[in-house]
Scaffold this motif. Structure first.
Motif, mmCIF file in Angstrom:
data_model
loop_
_atom_site.group_PDB
_atom_site.id
_atom_site.type_symbol
_atom_site.label_atom_id
_atom_site.label_comp_id
_atom_site.label_asym_id
_atom_site.label_seq_id
_atom_site.Cartn_x
_atom_site.Cartn_y
_atom_site.Cartn_z
ATOM 1 N N SER A 127 -10.085 3.714 -6.578
ATOM 2 C CA SER A 127 -8.943 2.850 -6.259
ATOM 3 C C SER A 127 -8.206 2.429 -7.525
ATOM 4 O O SER A 127 -8.803 2.291 -8.596
ATOM 5 C CB SER A 127 -9.409 1.610 -5.497
ATOM 6 O OG SER A 127 -10.202 0.776 -6.312
ATOM 7 N N ASP A 133 -7.151 -0.396 -8.448
ATOM 8 C CA ASP A 133 -7.615 -1.652 -9.016
ATOM 9 C C ASP A 133 -9.056 -1.572 -9.512
ATOM 10 O O ASP A 133 -9.595 -2.559 -10.026
ATOM 11 C CB ASP A 133 -7.470 -2.794 -8.006
ATOM 12 C CG ASP A 133 -8.275 -2.566 -6.731
ATOM 13 O OD1 ASP A 133 -9.049 -1.582 -6.674
ATOM 14 O OD2 ASP A 133 -8.129 -3.362 -5.790
ATOM 15 N N ASP A 145 -1.524 -0.992 -5.221
ATOM 16 C CA ASP A 145 -2.265 -2.156 -5.701
ATOM 17 C C ASP A 145 -3.746 -2.080 -5.368
ATOM 18 O O ASP A 145 -4.518 -2.988 -5.698
ATOM 19 C CB ASP A 145 -1.662 -3.444 -5.137
ATOM 20 C CG ASP A 145 -1.737 -3.518 -3.612
ATOM 21 O OD1 ASP A 145 -2.282 -2.588 -2.986
ATOM 22 O OD2 ASP A 145 -1.238 -4.516 -3.054
ATOM 23 N N SER A 151 -5.190 -2.296 -2.471
ATOM 24 C CA SER A 151 -5.620 -3.172 -1.379
ATOM 25 C C SER A 151 -5.985 -2.417 -0.113
ATOM 26 O O SER A 151 -6.644 -2.975 0.770
ATOM 27 C CB SER A 151 -4.514 -4.187 -1.060
ATOM 28 O OG SER A 151 -3.333 -3.511 -0.633
ATOM 29 N N ASP A 197 -8.284 -1.465 4.991
ATOM 30 C CA ASP A 197 -8.724 -2.386 3.945
ATOM 31 C C ASP A 197 -10.192 -2.111 3.641
ATOM 32 O O ASP A 197 -11.044 -2.280 4.516
ATOM 33 C CB ASP A 197 -8.532 -3.824 4.436
ATOM 34 C CG ASP A 197 -9.102 -4.853 3.475
ATOM 35 O OD1 ASP A 197 -9.432 -4.487 2.328
ATOM 36 O OD2 ASP A 197 -9.226 -6.031 3.879
ATOM 37 N N GLU A 239 -12.269 -3.823 2.066
ATOM 38 C CA GLU A 239 -13.055 -5.046 2.171
ATOM 39 C C GLU A 239 -13.382 -5.389 3.622
ATOM 40 O O GLU A 239 -14.283 -6.181 3.888
ATOM 41 C CB GLU A 239 -12.290 -6.222 1.542
ATOM 42 C CG GLU A 239 -11.891 -6.014 0.101
ATOM 43 C CD GLU A 239 -13.040 -6.245 -0.855
ATOM 44 O OE1 GLU A 239 -14.110 -6.677 -0.390
ATOM 45 O OE2 GLU A 239 -12.867 -5.992 -2.059
#
Length: 697
Positions: free
Chosen positions: A86, A88, A136, A138, A215, A217
């Motif tokens: 990813s 990030d 980003d 996310s 997502d 997460e």
């Protein structure tokens, strides 16, 4: 089709599921001979996630570009095929293939090995494919595939056949089809804006491909980006920095398209024909005013295309900004800032790598503004012949690439300022060959077909053989048909060369790397010419005095397995024996048994399973099996749903019924590609024993 055409219920959205932690440090020295490929760097560019088979099966690993310590992130026995770190740095997403089959799934894991969980592909009757990350980090795009008979597209299905391979418990119908031909071209198909390609819905089995933003997460619900019924292929290649637009790669082979899709309503704003091959065909400039694409639209060889887009994502103009007159653009990777690119050109099977600066169009109002251009290319010298993957890093002048060559196993290299440095965890060149085997650099060979078409290929001379000696030779045919023979290390060739057998690996018509016209030269009845190309290639090396006409064998995998069987029955006196690997023996039964999406793509190459049944019958080796004279070995993976094992079984059975020697090697826990080290060794040893025995004397 827009997102409103389909329900947004749980049967479409992927369901994340936690998995046991299987990561581990790896302090034991790796075997000298192992491969590393499909690199994806972290945001710093100093660490890389990659696929490696040092433990016997392709698995997910990480390591620094300039250090030797590596970590295994997923110890499950299911082969890993794709990797993406990813932007990030928090997650690594990857695709795995349970049982080595076609029903893949997408997983996520943290760089330290914790938090491993299933993102998509675990629901009943589905599979999933990796797409791109949001800039980003996310969310990541995944394409979820669900197939069901008419009237049951949104219903759970219960598997009535034998259980599938481990890891497919949530994916019934992992293998096997009901024997009904797939209807590929029903009336009333809709057309995408700006294209002439009709959508195609299957009449016997509906296959829906839906792209979601997920997502990692698990705190936000998946967002549906785009969905299409009856699709052959779909992947989200890029998202604009502001998230308004998605670049979607779709379509059957030979008719690939790139769609620009508005993420707010899933509407298609424009479409472009793009080249076959690597699915990562392009991306947006930082302001989404320019779309960079690898395309062969209206041209013989793929080039770098710049498409200017307006604020709504609609097409203004297109410009070719990088091209070559005699070879094609094979790989395109945009830098993380969107202002640089790494290009890999395919010149007669050998890669040439370039770094270029991209000058995107600037919007200056209602007029056309400044046109997009590409700056002067900077050539990067490579230590080996073929680039298989490009992964830009934070430093635009220091990409990471996966390389293969005729004298090494696949490895990952770091290119700081154009100076190639091998990552310490990739095999050293001097370790590429097991003891007792000698490196062989192939010689390019250019046969000419009987109709005058120039063909290509590579000839491998067994070590120690005198130049004027006519040798026992194995003519090996690649798959596809659109694959290309490249000068890369093939352990099978090593096995055969070590037994004193020469190998000739040609590109017959239909292969890529020789221009679009060459790829299309085998369509329809042109396949009879492709079968004759096999005989013409054999005759070429015989006439040149390289191959002994009395000791010539033919061998191939997938489409090459089909050509092997076809050559044995169309030219029965030419080859002493044959080894057919995962090949189609009857094109009609192949269409009845393969995955529907494979059937849709294959119809463009071979013929329609209903409209062209007689053509398919006449092209099928089973239709001429009475002409078979040579002993044959067939090899197949038990979980192959691309070319079902029955294709090999019926050919072997027919050969035995005619009093010929014929054997079938069925590899356990394998699909269409053989990924497990023990099975690959068994395959090479069995094929080598068979060929050596039949070509001796």
């Amino acid at each position: 089709m827009t997102a409103t055409d389909l329900p947004r219920g749980p049967l479409y959205a992927p369901e994340p599921a936690a998995l046991a932690d299987t990561s581990a440090p790896y302090d034991v020295p790796p075997p000298a001979v192992h491969g590393c490929w499909y690199p994806s760097p972290d945001p710093s560019g100093r660490n890389v996630a990659f696929v490696c088979d040092r433990a016997g099966v392709p698995q997910l690993w990480t390591g620094p570009v300039d250090g030797a310590q590596v970590r295994l992130l997923d110890g499950d026995p299911h082969p890993v095929t794709e990797v993406s770190w990813s932007p990030d740095g928090r997650w690594i997403a990857y695709t795995s293939a349970p049982g080595g089959g076609e029903l893949t799934r997408v997983l996520c894991v943290r760089p330290d090995g914790s938090g491993r969980h299933l993102l998509a592909g675990g629901e009943s009757g589905t599979s999933a494919r990796l797409g791109c990350w949001q800039h980003d980090g996310s969310a990541i795009a995944v394409t979820v595939t669900e197939s069901a008979p008419p009237g049951q597209a949104h219903a759970d299905r219960h598997h009535a056949d034998a259980p599938g391979p481990p890891g497919t418990e949530h994916a019934p119908h992992w293998a096997g089809r009901d024997g009904r031909a797939v209807l590929l071209n029903p009336a009333g198909g809709r057309r995408w804006p700006g294209t002439g390609n009709a959508r195609q819905d299957s009449g016997t089995e509906q296959r829906t491909l839906s792209a979601y933003l997920v997502d990692p997460e698990g705190t936000a619900a998946p967002v549906l980006l785009f969905s299409e019924r009856g699709a052959a292929n779909q992947r989200v290649c890029d998202l604009s920095h502001d998230g308004r637009l998605a670049l979607v790669y779709r379509g059957p082979r030979g008719r690939r398209e790139a769609l620009v899709v508005r993420t707010t309503d899933s509407s298609v704003t424009c479409a472009f024909p793009v080249a076959d091959g690597d699915p990562w065909v392009g991306g947006f400039s930082p302001d989404a005013g320019t779309l960079w694409l690898r395309s062969d639209a209206g041209r013989e060889y793929a080039a770098l295309l710049a498409a200017r887009l307006d604020a709504r994502g609609q097409l203004r103009t297109t410009t070719v900004v990088a091209e070559r007159p005699d070879c094609g653009l094979e790989l395109l990777a945009l830098g993380r800032d969107g202002r640089r690119a790494v290009l890999a050109w395919n010149r007669h099977g050998v890669s040439e790598l370039e770094l270029v600066r991209l000058n995107a169009a600037r919007r200056t109002g209602p007029g056309d503004g400044t046109p997009p251009t590409a700056g002067a290319a900077r050539r990067v010298d490579l230590p080996h012949e073929v680039v298989t993957r490009i992964a830009p890093t934070a430093d635009a002048d220091a990409p990471v690439v996966a390389l293969s060559g005729s004298r090494r196993h696949a490895g990952v290299w770091w290119l700081p300022h154009g100076a190639p440095l091998r990552t310490p965890w990739s095999s050293r060149d001097e370790d590429a060959f097991p003891p007792g085997l000698t490196p062989v650099r192939p010689t390019p060979v250019r046969p000419v077909a009987r109709d005058g078409l120039a063909l290509g290929g590579w000839y491998y001379r067994a070590p120690g053989r005198s130049p004027g000696e006519a040798a026992p030779c194995v003519l090996h045919l690649h798959g596809g048909p659109e694959e290309q023979e490249r000068p890369v290390l093939d352990p099978l060739y090593l096995e055969l060369l070590g037994r004193g057998l020469d190998v000739f690996a040609p590109d017959v018509r239909g292969s890529s790397g020789h221009g679009r016209g060459f790829v299309d030269a085998d369509l329809g009845t042109g396949r009879f010419d492709a079968i004759n190309d096999v005989a013409d290639c054999a005759a070429h090396v015989m006439v040149r005095g390289l191959a002994d006409p009395r000791r010539m064998a033919v061998m191939g995998r997938s489409y090459g397995g089909y050509l092997t069987m076809a050559a044995l029955v169309w030219h029965p006196g030419l080859f002493r024996t044959g080894v057919a690997v995962c090949g189609m023996s009857d094109l009609n039964t192949f269409f009845e048994g393969t995955e529907p999406w494979i059937a849709q793509s294959a119809a463009h190459k071979y013929g329609h399973p209903e409209h062209d049944r007689e053509l398919l019958r006449s092209l099928s080796p089973m239709s001429r099996v009475d002409a078979l004279r040579a002993p044959v070995l067939a090899v197949h993976g038990e979980y192959d749903t691309n070319v079902p094992p029955g294709e090999s079984e019926q050919f072997v059975r027919a050969a035995r019924e005619r009093g010929l020697e014929a054997e079938l090697l069925l590899l356990r826990d394998e699909g269409h590609d053989f990924r497990r080290a023990d099975n690959r060794r068994l395959f090479r040893r069995t094929a080598g024993d068979w060929l050596e025995r039949h070509l001796a004397g």
